[in-house]
Scaffold this active site. Structure first.
Site, PDB file in Angstrom:
ATOM      1  N   HIS A 127       1.128 -11.374  -0.282  1.00 25.58           N
ATOM      2  CA  HIS A 127       2.402 -12.661  -0.097  1.00 25.58           C
ATOM      3  C   HIS A 127       1.837 -13.856   0.278  1.00 25.58           C
ATOM      4  O   HIS A 127       2.025 -14.853  -0.266  1.00 25.58           O
ATOM      5  CB  HIS A 127       3.615 -11.830   0.409  1.00 25.58           C
ATOM      6  CG  HIS A 127       4.264 -11.183  -0.494  1.00 25.58           C
ATOM      7  ND1 HIS A 127       4.342  -9.931  -0.780  1.00 25.58           N
ATOM      8  CD2 HIS A 127       5.607 -11.770  -1.084  1.00 25.58           C
ATOM      9  CE1 HIS A 127       5.094  -9.681  -1.568  1.00 25.58           C
ATOM     10  NE2 HIS A 127       6.197 -10.370  -1.924  1.00 25.58           N
ATOM     11  N   ARG A 160       6.248 -12.821   6.477  1.00 26.76           N
ATOM     12  CA  ARG A 160       5.841 -11.444   6.169  1.00 26.76           C
ATOM     13  C   ARG A 160       5.915 -10.718   7.563  1.00 26.76           C
ATOM     14  O   ARG A 160       6.129  -9.584   7.696  1.00 26.76           O
ATOM     15  CB  ARG A 160       4.318 -11.446   5.624  1.00 26.76           C
ATOM     16  CG  ARG A 160       4.462 -12.230   4.261  1.00 26.76           C
ATOM     17  CD  ARG A 160       5.609 -11.702   3.363  1.00 26.76           C
ATOM     18  NE  ARG A 160       5.042 -10.390   2.755  1.00 26.76           N
ATOM     19  CZ  ARG A 160       5.930  -9.578   2.071  1.00 26.76           C
ATOM     20  NH1 ARG A 160       7.134  -9.830   2.085  1.00 26.76           N
ATOM     21  NH2 ARG A 160       5.795  -8.465   1.555  1.00 26.76           N
ATOM     22  N   HIS A 166       3.913  -7.039   7.705  1.00 23.55           N
ATOM     23  CA  HIS A 166       2.465  -7.342   8.039  1.00 23.55           C
ATOM     24  C   HIS A 166       2.364  -7.588   9.330  1.00 23.55           C
ATOM     25  O   HIS A 166       3.499  -8.076  10.078  1.00 23.55           O
ATOM     26  CB  HIS A 166       2.129  -8.459   7.027  1.00 23.55           C
ATOM     27  CG  HIS A 166       1.725  -8.304   5.704  1.00 23.55           C
ATOM     28  ND1 HIS A 166       0.442  -7.619   5.483  1.00 23.55           N
ATOM     29  CD2 HIS A 166       2.398  -8.553   4.499  1.00 23.55           C
ATOM     30  CE1 HIS A 166       0.654  -7.587   3.997  1.00 23.55           C
ATOM     31  NE2 HIS A 166       1.407  -7.867   3.517  1.00 23.55           N
ATOM     32  N   ASP A 170      -3.037  -9.971   9.566  1.00 24.69           N
ATOM     33  CA  ASP A 170      -2.776  -9.783   8.039  1.00 24.69           C
ATOM     34  C   ASP A 170      -2.657 -11.249   7.421  1.00 24.69           C
ATOM     35  O   ASP A 170      -3.258 -11.796   6.300  1.00 24.69           O
ATOM     36  CB  ASP A 170      -1.855  -9.047   7.552  1.00 24.69           C
ATOM     37  CG  ASP A 170      -2.237  -7.643   8.162  1.00 24.69           C
ATOM     38  OD1 ASP A 170      -3.116  -7.193   8.236  1.00 24.69           O
ATOM     39  OD2 ASP A 170      -1.002  -6.921   7.964  1.00 24.69           O
TER      40      ASP A 170
END
Length: 233
Positions: A127, A160, A166, A170
Site C-alpha cells: 500500500h 498502514r 504493517h 515496512d
C-alpha cells in the site's frame, strides 16, 4: 517491471535488533489510536481502488480528482498499479516477513482480518509503495502542488502502521520502493503519451473545479502533524 529486482530494498530488521524493537513499540503504541479520527482515516486509506486513490489526493491538489471526469489520468494510474503489482508481490515473497498481527492476533486492526486468511507478508508495504508512487506521479503531473501531494503520500503510508497491518520499517521500505518503481515506470515505452493525456485531464478538472470534502481535508491535515513512524522510545 524490467530491470527491477529485490536488491535495492534493504533487508527487514533482524529479530530483537534495535529497529525491530522500535517496530514493536510503535505497533503497540498505535493501538491506542483505535476509533480516533486518525484510525478512521487509516481505514479509509486501505482502499486502493483507482477512483478512491485519486480522490485521496484531492485536498492536496485543491480540487476533486474525479476519475470519472479524468479517464486518461485513471488509465495512467491503472497502468502504473499493474506494473508495480508483480514486483511488490515478488519482494514480499522474497523477504517473507510476518505482519504484526500474526504475533498478536488479538490486537485491534482498522480493517477486518479475513477468515481463513492466506499467508500475507509485510515487507515492503505494498500500500505504501503504491501510495507513494501515486503521489510521485501526481506531483509530476501537478508540479505546483508537490509539497501537499507528497505530504499526503507520507500520511497514506503511515496509515498502514496506524491500521496495524504493517511494521514501521515496512513503510519506510515502501517509500523507497515506490520511488524506484515509479522512476522505472515513467521510462517504460508508451508511458509518455499517457502522461500528456493525463495532464490534459487535470487541466480540464482545474477549469471546472469541484471542492474537496472539508472533513476529509481536516482529517488529513491533522494526520500530517503526527507521524507514528517517529514515535520511538
Amino acid at each position: 517491471m524490467t530491470g527491477v529486482g529485490n536488491a535495492f530494498v534493504p533487508p527487514p530488521p533482524t529479530p530483537d535488533s534495535p529497529q525491530d524493537r522500535d517496530d514493536r513499540y510503535i505497533f503497540k503504541a498505535t493501538r491506542a489510536l483505535k476509533d480516533t479520527e486518525r484510525w478512521m482515516l487509516a481505514a479509509h486509506d486501505s482502499d486502493l481502488e483507482t477512483p478512491v486513490l485519486l480522490d485521496d489526493f484531492s485536498c492536496a491538489a485543491g480540487f476533486r480528482l474525479d476519475a470519472a471526469r479524468a479517464p486518461n489520468l485513471a488509465a495512467l494510474l491503472d497502468r502504473m498499479k499493474a506494473a508495480l503489482k508483480s514486483t511488490v508481490s515478488a519482494e514480499k515473497k522474497y523477504w517473507h516477513r510476518p505482519r504484526p498481527f500474526v504475533e498478536d492476533p488479538d490486537a485491534p486492526l482498522c480493517v477486518a482480518r479475513p477468515v481463513g486468511e492466506k499467508p500475507s507478508f509485510a515487507y515492503p508495504s505494498g500500500h505504501t509503495t503504491e501510495g507513494w508512487a501515486t503521489a510521485l506521479l501526481l506531483a509530476h503531473l501537478m508540479p505546483g502542488h508537490v509539497s501537499g501531494i507528497m505530504e499526503r503520500g507520507r500520511v497514506f503510508g503511515e496509515s498502514r502502521v496506524v491500521c496495524g497491518v504493517h511494521w514501521a520499517s515496512d513503510v519506510w521500505a515502501g517509500y523507497m520502493n515506490g520511488s524506484v518503481l515509479f522512476n522505472a515506470f515513467l521510462s517504460e515505452p508508451g508511458v509518455a503519451p499517457l502522461v500528456v493525456a493525463a495532464q490534459a485531464d487535470i487541466a480540464g478538472l482545474e477549469k471546472q473545479p469541484v471542492a474537496p470534502v472539508p472533513a476529509m481535508c481536516a482529517a488529513e491535515h491533522n494526520a500530517a502533524a503526527f507521524s507514528p513512524l517517529t514515535q520511538i522510545r
